[in-house]
Structures are given as structure tokens and as C-alpha cells.
Design a protein around this motif. Structure first.
Motif, PDB file in Angstrom:
ATOM      1  N   ILE A 141       1.313  -2.583  23.552  1.00 25.07           N
ATOM      2  CA  ILE A 141       0.200  -3.405  23.089  1.00 25.07           C
ATOM      3  C   ILE A 141      -0.323  -4.169  24.301  1.00 25.07           C
ATOM      4  O   ILE A 141       0.376  -5.009  24.873  1.00 25.07           O
ATOM      5  CB  ILE A 141       0.651  -4.394  21.995  1.00 25.07           C
ATOM      6  CG1 ILE A 141       1.429  -3.656  20.899  1.00 25.07           C
ATOM      7  CG2 ILE A 141      -0.560  -5.118  21.418  1.00 25.07           C
ATOM      8  CD1 ILE A 141       0.673  -2.543  20.225  1.00 25.07           C
ATOM      9  N   ALA A 142      -1.530  -3.821  24.724  1.00 25.63           N
ATOM     10  CA  ALA A 142      -2.063  -4.413  25.947  1.00 25.63           C
ATOM     11  C   ALA A 142      -3.579  -4.487  25.880  1.00 25.63           C
ATOM     12  O   ALA A 142      -4.231  -3.622  25.284  1.00 25.63           O
ATOM     13  CB  ALA A 142      -1.633  -3.590  27.169  1.00 25.63           C
ATOM     14  N   ASP A 143      -4.128  -5.507  26.521  1.00 27.24           N
ATOM     15  CA  ASP A 143      -5.570  -5.691  26.617  1.00 27.24           C
ATOM     16  C   ASP A 143      -6.010  -5.249  28.012  1.00 27.24           C
ATOM     17  O   ASP A 143      -5.722  -5.924  29.005  1.00 27.24           O
ATOM     18  CB  ASP A 143      -5.926  -7.153  26.370  1.00 27.24           C
ATOM     19  CG  ASP A 143      -7.432  -7.401  26.380  1.00 27.24           C
ATOM     20  OD1 ASP A 143      -8.199  -6.449  26.632  1.00 27.24           O
ATOM     21  OD2 ASP A 143      -7.835  -8.555  26.138  1.00 27.24           O
ATOM     22  N   LEU A 144      -6.701  -4.121  28.103  1.00 25.79           N
ATOM     23  CA  LEU A 144      -7.109  -3.587  29.403  1.00 25.79           C
ATOM     24  C   LEU A 144      -8.219  -4.399  30.049  1.00 25.79           C
ATOM     25  O   LEU A 144      -8.592  -4.120  31.197  1.00 25.79           O
ATOM     26  CB  LEU A 144      -7.539  -2.133  29.260  1.00 25.79           C
ATOM     27  CG  LEU A 144      -6.435  -1.150  28.881  1.00 25.79           C
ATOM     28  CD1 LEU A 144      -6.997   0.266  28.775  1.00 25.79           C
ATOM     29  CD2 LEU A 144      -5.290  -1.190  29.884  1.00 25.79           C
ATOM     30  N   ALA A 145      -8.752  -5.382  29.341  1.00 26.49           N
ATOM     31  CA  ALA A 145      -9.735  -6.274  29.946  1.00 26.49           C
ATOM     32  C   ALA A 145      -9.078  -7.298  30.870  1.00 26.49           C
ATOM     33  O   ALA A 145      -9.774  -8.013  31.595  1.00 26.49           O
ATOM     34  CB  ALA A 145     -10.539  -6.993  28.873  1.00 26.49           C
ATOM     35  N   THR A 146      -7.741  -7.347  30.860  1.00 27.18           N
ATOM     36  CA  THR A 146      -7.018  -8.306  31.701  1.00 27.18           C
ATOM     37  C   THR A 146      -6.176  -7.568  32.743  1.00 27.18           C
ATOM     38  O   THR A 146      -5.687  -6.461  32.490  1.00 27.18           O
ATOM     39  CB  THR A 146      -6.087  -9.193  30.861  1.00 27.18           C
ATOM     40  OG1 THR A 146      -5.020  -8.385  30.325  1.00 27.18           O
ATOM     41  CG2 THR A 146      -6.851  -9.829  29.710  1.00 27.18           C
ATOM     42  N   ALA A 147      -5.996  -8.205  33.885  1.00 33.18           N
ATOM     43  CA  ALA A 147      -5.157  -7.616  34.929  1.00 33.18           C
ATOM     44  C   ALA A 147      -3.724  -7.460  34.450  1.00 33.18           C
ATOM     45  O   ALA A 147      -3.057  -6.473  34.765  1.00 33.18           O
ATOM     46  CB  ALA A 147      -5.209  -8.480  36.191  1.00 33.18           C
ATOM     47  N   GLU A 148      -3.253  -8.430  33.655  1.00 26.22           N
ATOM     48  CA  GLU A 148      -1.888  -8.361  33.139  1.00 26.22           C
ATOM     49  C   GLU A 148      -1.719  -7.167  32.205  1.00 26.22           C
ATOM     50  O   GLU A 148      -0.698  -6.467  32.253  1.00 26.22           O
ATOM     51  CB  GLU A 148      -1.540  -9.647  32.397  1.00 26.22           C
ATOM     52  CG  GLU A 148      -1.505 -10.894  33.268  1.00 26.22           C
ATOM     53  CD  GLU A 148      -2.880 -11.465  33.570  1.00 26.22           C
ATOM     54  OE1 GLU A 148      -2.969 -12.377  34.417  1.00 26.22           O
ATOM     55  OE2 GLU A 148      -3.875 -10.991  32.971  1.00 26.22           O
ATOM     56  N   GLY A 149      -2.703  -6.925  31.366  1.00 31.15           N
ATOM     57  CA  GLY A 149      -2.645  -5.792  30.455  1.00 31.15           C
ATOM     58  C   GLY A 149      -2.636  -4.468  31.193  1.00 31.15           C
ATOM     59  O   GLY A 149      -1.876  -3.552  30.852  1.00 31.15           O
ATOM     60  N   ARG A 150      -3.461  -4.360  32.214  1.00 32.64           N
ATOM     61  CA  ARG A 150      -3.519  -3.105  32.988  1.00 32.64           C
ATOM     62  C   ARG A 150      -2.212  -2.857  33.717  1.00 32.64           C
ATOM     63  O   ARG A 150      -1.715  -1.722  33.759  1.00 32.64           O
ATOM     64  CB  ARG A 150      -4.704  -3.166  33.962  1.00 32.64           C
ATOM     65  CG  ARG A 150      -6.053  -3.258  33.256  1.00 32.64           C
ATOM     66  CD  ARG A 150      -7.212  -3.042  34.205  1.00 32.64           C
ATOM     67  NE  ARG A 150      -7.415  -4.121  35.152  1.00 32.64           N
ATOM     68  CZ  ARG A 150      -8.178  -5.187  34.937  1.00 32.64           C
ATOM     69  NH1 ARG A 150      -8.799  -5.346  33.774  1.00 32.64           N
ATOM     70  NH2 ARG A 150      -8.353  -6.115  35.869  1.00 32.64           N
ATOM     71  N   GLN A 151      -1.625  -3.901  34.272  1.00 30.82           N
ATOM     72  CA  GLN A 151      -0.353  -3.729  34.979  1.00 30.82           C
ATOM     73  C   GLN A 151       0.784  -3.384  34.021  1.00 30.82           C
ATOM     74  O   GLN A 151       1.688  -2.612  34.367  1.00 30.82           O
ATOM     75  CB  GLN A 151      -0.018  -4.998  35.760  1.00 30.82           C
ATOM     76  CG  GLN A 151      -0.855  -5.155  37.027  1.00 30.82           C
ATOM     77  CD  GLN A 151      -0.754  -3.954  37.935  1.00 30.82           C
ATOM     78  OE1 GLN A 151       0.342  -3.532  38.325  1.00 30.82           O
ATOM     79  NE2 GLN A 151      -1.897  -3.372  38.283  1.00 30.82           N
ATOM     80  N   ALA A 152       0.743  -3.930  32.816  1.00 32.10           N
ATOM     81  CA  ALA A 152       1.762  -3.591  31.819  1.00 32.10           C
ATOM     82  C   ALA A 152       1.702  -2.106  31.468  1.00 32.10           C
ATOM     83  O   ALA A 152       2.742  -1.451  31.305  1.00 32.10           O
ATOM     84  CB  ALA A 152       1.564  -4.444  30.561  1.00 32.10           C
ATOM     85  N   VAL A 153       0.512  -1.574  31.361  1.00 32.50           N
ATOM     86  CA  VAL A 153       0.355  -0.151  31.040  1.00 32.50           C
ATOM     87  C   VAL A 153       0.827   0.713  32.208  1.00 32.50           C
ATOM     88  O   VAL A 153       1.518   1.722  32.013  1.00 32.50           O
ATOM     89  CB  VAL A 153      -1.106   0.160  30.678  1.00 32.50           C
ATOM     90  CG1 VAL A 153      -1.321   1.666  30.528  1.00 32.50           C
ATOM     91  CG2 VAL A 153      -1.491  -0.551  29.387  1.00 32.50           C
ATOM     92  N   VAL A 154       0.474   0.340  33.424  1.00 33.32           N
ATOM     93  CA  VAL A 154       0.926   1.098  34.596  1.00 33.32           C
ATOM     94  C   VAL A 154       2.449   1.114  34.660  1.00 33.32           C
ATOM     95  O   VAL A 154       3.068   2.161  34.889  1.00 33.32           O
ATOM     96  CB  VAL A 154       0.334   0.506  35.890  1.00 33.32           C
ATOM     97  CG1 VAL A 154       1.013   1.110  37.125  1.00 33.32           C
ATOM     98  CG2 VAL A 154      -1.167   0.771  35.955  1.00 33.32           C
ATOM     99  N   GLY A 155       3.066  -0.035  34.429  1.00 34.64           N
ATOM    100  CA  GLY A 155       4.522  -0.096  34.482  1.00 34.64           C
ATOM    101  C   GLY A 155       5.179   0.779  33.433  1.00 34.64           C
ATOM    102  O   GLY A 155       6.153   1.486  33.717  1.00 34.64           O
ATOM    103  N   ALA A 156       4.658   0.754  32.209  1.00 35.31           N
ATOM    104  CA  ALA A 156       5.221   1.594  31.144  1.00 35.31           C
ATOM    105  C   ALA A 156       5.033   3.067  31.435  1.00 35.31           C
ATOM    106  O   ALA A 156       5.913   3.896  31.168  1.00 35.31           O
ATOM    107  CB  ALA A 156       4.572   1.230  29.810  1.00 35.31           C
ATOM    108  N   ALA A 157       3.878   3.429  32.018  1.00 34.46           N
ATOM    109  CA  ALA A 157       3.606   4.833  32.333  1.00 34.46           C
ATOM    110  C   ALA A 157       4.498   5.338  33.461  1.00 34.46           C
ATOM    111  O   ALA A 157       4.902   6.511  33.472  1.00 34.46           O
ATOM    112  CB  ALA A 157       2.142   4.998  32.703  1.00 34.46           C
TER     113      ALA A 157
END
Length: 265
Positions: free
Chosen positions: A59-75
Motif C-alpha cells: 500500500i503506497a502513494d506514488l505521488a510521494t517519494a516515500e511511497g515510490r521508495q517503498a515500492v522499489v524496496g519491495a520489488a
């Protein structure tokens, strides 16, 4: 023979085209699904996780830097070999009339997120592909709106123009590497996008020339064309329109786009 990917990341997966991609991929492909709607995303994961399929969610908001980094880390943990940048937001209206945060959100989700995810994940995707003598893949969901300036949809269309040009350039840069890259350009699709973008199609309903495609068709065509094309426009009507937008005088195309979009208010 079609490539069967080991693990796929799909952004904007909670509904619409993203969910259709998740359903279209074979069961052998593990899924990492991301979006902002926790309830819908978890329901989709539960549906697709039957019969032992591995499905993870972020669950992440790609409009935020934190959300984008969370997705990169999970991937990175999931060792994905297929990245589908599907998440996108739009807002119908003049730039000066749209809320400032919504204008910024379109740029962050539609432009910054695909660029950051690709730059963060592609090096490892290439390394794993070489190690296993396989290929990896990227699908960037652009839009038929990417082919022309669109008054009252200016920021959205421009963001998709960026994504289209970026994808084509990246595909050429990576032409000698074990990766297939596709810009998928759907037109109007039966999703919640128009509702969220503020389109009501006016009192007369949907304009007669508006052709709506099913999200499942869009996803199926994207997976089919990956590895065979760099750009794919969904549907013959949208394809012909994209040609016209590239060949006709720019001023004429811009005025025609504004006239059409005014009917969506």
C-alpha cells in the motif's frame, strides 16, 4: 513463444487496467501489487492468491517519494522481471482552475514514478536476466492522449507524451540488452479513471465518437505486444486518431481536442 515472467510488479493494481493485468498474467508469475486502495488491493490479492499463487501487496502513494521508495524496496526483494507502470491520475479542467496539489500529483504519479521505478529496478532486472539467460520486460501505460496537446487535459496529456517519448528512447538505449520495453497507449477505457478525473460527459451522456474499450482487452494486448513492438495503440479508431494527430496541423489538432474534451464536462 510468449515469455513467462517469474515475478511481476504492477502499479495501480487495485482496479481497472492494473487489476486486468494481474488477472491476465499466468499463474506461474508471482505478483507484487501496489496501490492506494487497501481494501480493493487486498481483495484482489485474496482472489488471485487461491491455489497457492504468491501474491504480495504494497500500500503506497506514488505521488510521494516515500511511497515510490517503498515500492522499489519491495520489488527488489521480490526480484521482479516484469515491471508494469500502470498507475496514473488525471484531472479535467483548465490548469489555472485545477487544484495545485492535483496538478502536482499528476506529474509525480505519471512522470516521476515510472522514471524512479525503472531507474531503481532495471539494473538488477538486467543482471538477473543475464544470469538466467532470459529476458525481462517493462510496460509503461501511456495513453492515446500522448500524441497531441489537449487543452482542459493539458497536464495529463503532457505527462503521457513524456512517458511515450521516454519509453521509445529507453527501448532504443536498451536494444542490445535482454529487456523488452513497450509503451501501451489505450484510449478511453471502462475504468474509474474518468470519474476520478472529473468527467461527467455532460447532460447528453458520452459523446457518440467516444469508443470505450474493456480493461481486459487493454491488458491482453499489452502482454501480447511486449517483445514485438515498442509502441502499441489499442483499437483501430485510436490508432487512426493517433496518426491524424501526428500528421494534421498542430493548431487544428489542439483546437479539435479542446472541442471534444469540452463535451466531457
Amino acid at each position: 513463444m510468449p515469455v513467462t515472467y517469474r515475478s511481476a510488479l504492477i502499479t495501480g493494481a487495485s482496479s481497472g487496467i492494473g487489476a486486468a493485468f494481474a488477472r491476465a498474467l499466468p499463474r506461474a508469475t508471482a505478483l507484487l501489487l501496489t496501490g492506494r486502495d487497501r481494501e480493493r488491493l487486498n481483495a484482489l490479492a485474496q482472489e488471485l492468491g487461491l491455489n497457492g499463487r504468491q501474491v504480495r501487496t504494497v500500500i503506497a502513494d506514488l505521488a510521494t517519494a516515500e511511497g515510490r521508495q517503498a515500492v522499489v524496496g519491495a520489488a527488489e526483494i521480490a526480484r521482479i522481471d516484469l515491471l508494469i507502470n500502470n498507475a496514473g491520475v488525471g484531472r479535467l479542467g483548465r490548469v489555472i482552475d485545477n487544484p495545485e496539489p492535483r496538478e502536482a500529483e499528476m506529474v509525480q504519479v505519471n512522470v516521476a514514478a515510472p522514471v524512479e521505478l525503472i531507474r531503481g529496478l532495471l539494473p538488477d532486472m538486467l543482471r538477473w536476466a543475464r544470469e538466467s539467460n532470459a529476458r525481462c520486460g517493462i510496460i509503461n501505460v501511456a495513453s492515446a492522449a500522448a500524441f497531441a496537446p489537449m487543452p482542459t487535459f493539458a497536464t495529463y496529456a503532457a505527462s503521457k507524451t513524456f512517458l511515450l517519448n521516454y519509453t521509445e528512447a529507453l527501448a532504443e538505449e536498451m536494444s542490445a540488452e535482454p529487456v523488452d520495453i513497450l509503451a501501451l497507449c489505450p484510449g478511453a477505457t471502462e475504468t474509474r479513471f474518468f470519474e476520478r478525473a472529473g468527467a461527467s460527459f455532460g447532460s447528453l451522456g458520452r459523446p457518440a465518437m467516444t469508443v470505450m474499450h474493456d480493461a481486459a482487452r487493454v491488458a491482453a494486448e499489452g502482454l501480447r505486444e511486449l517483445g514485438h513492438a515498442r509502441v502499441h495503440v489499442v483499437g483501430p479508431t485510436n490508432y487512426l486518431a493517433s496518426l491524424a494527430m501526428r500528421l494534421l496541423p498542430r493548431r487544428f489538432v489542439t483546437a479539435a481536442a479542446e472541442t471534444t474534451l469540452q463535451k466531457w464536462k
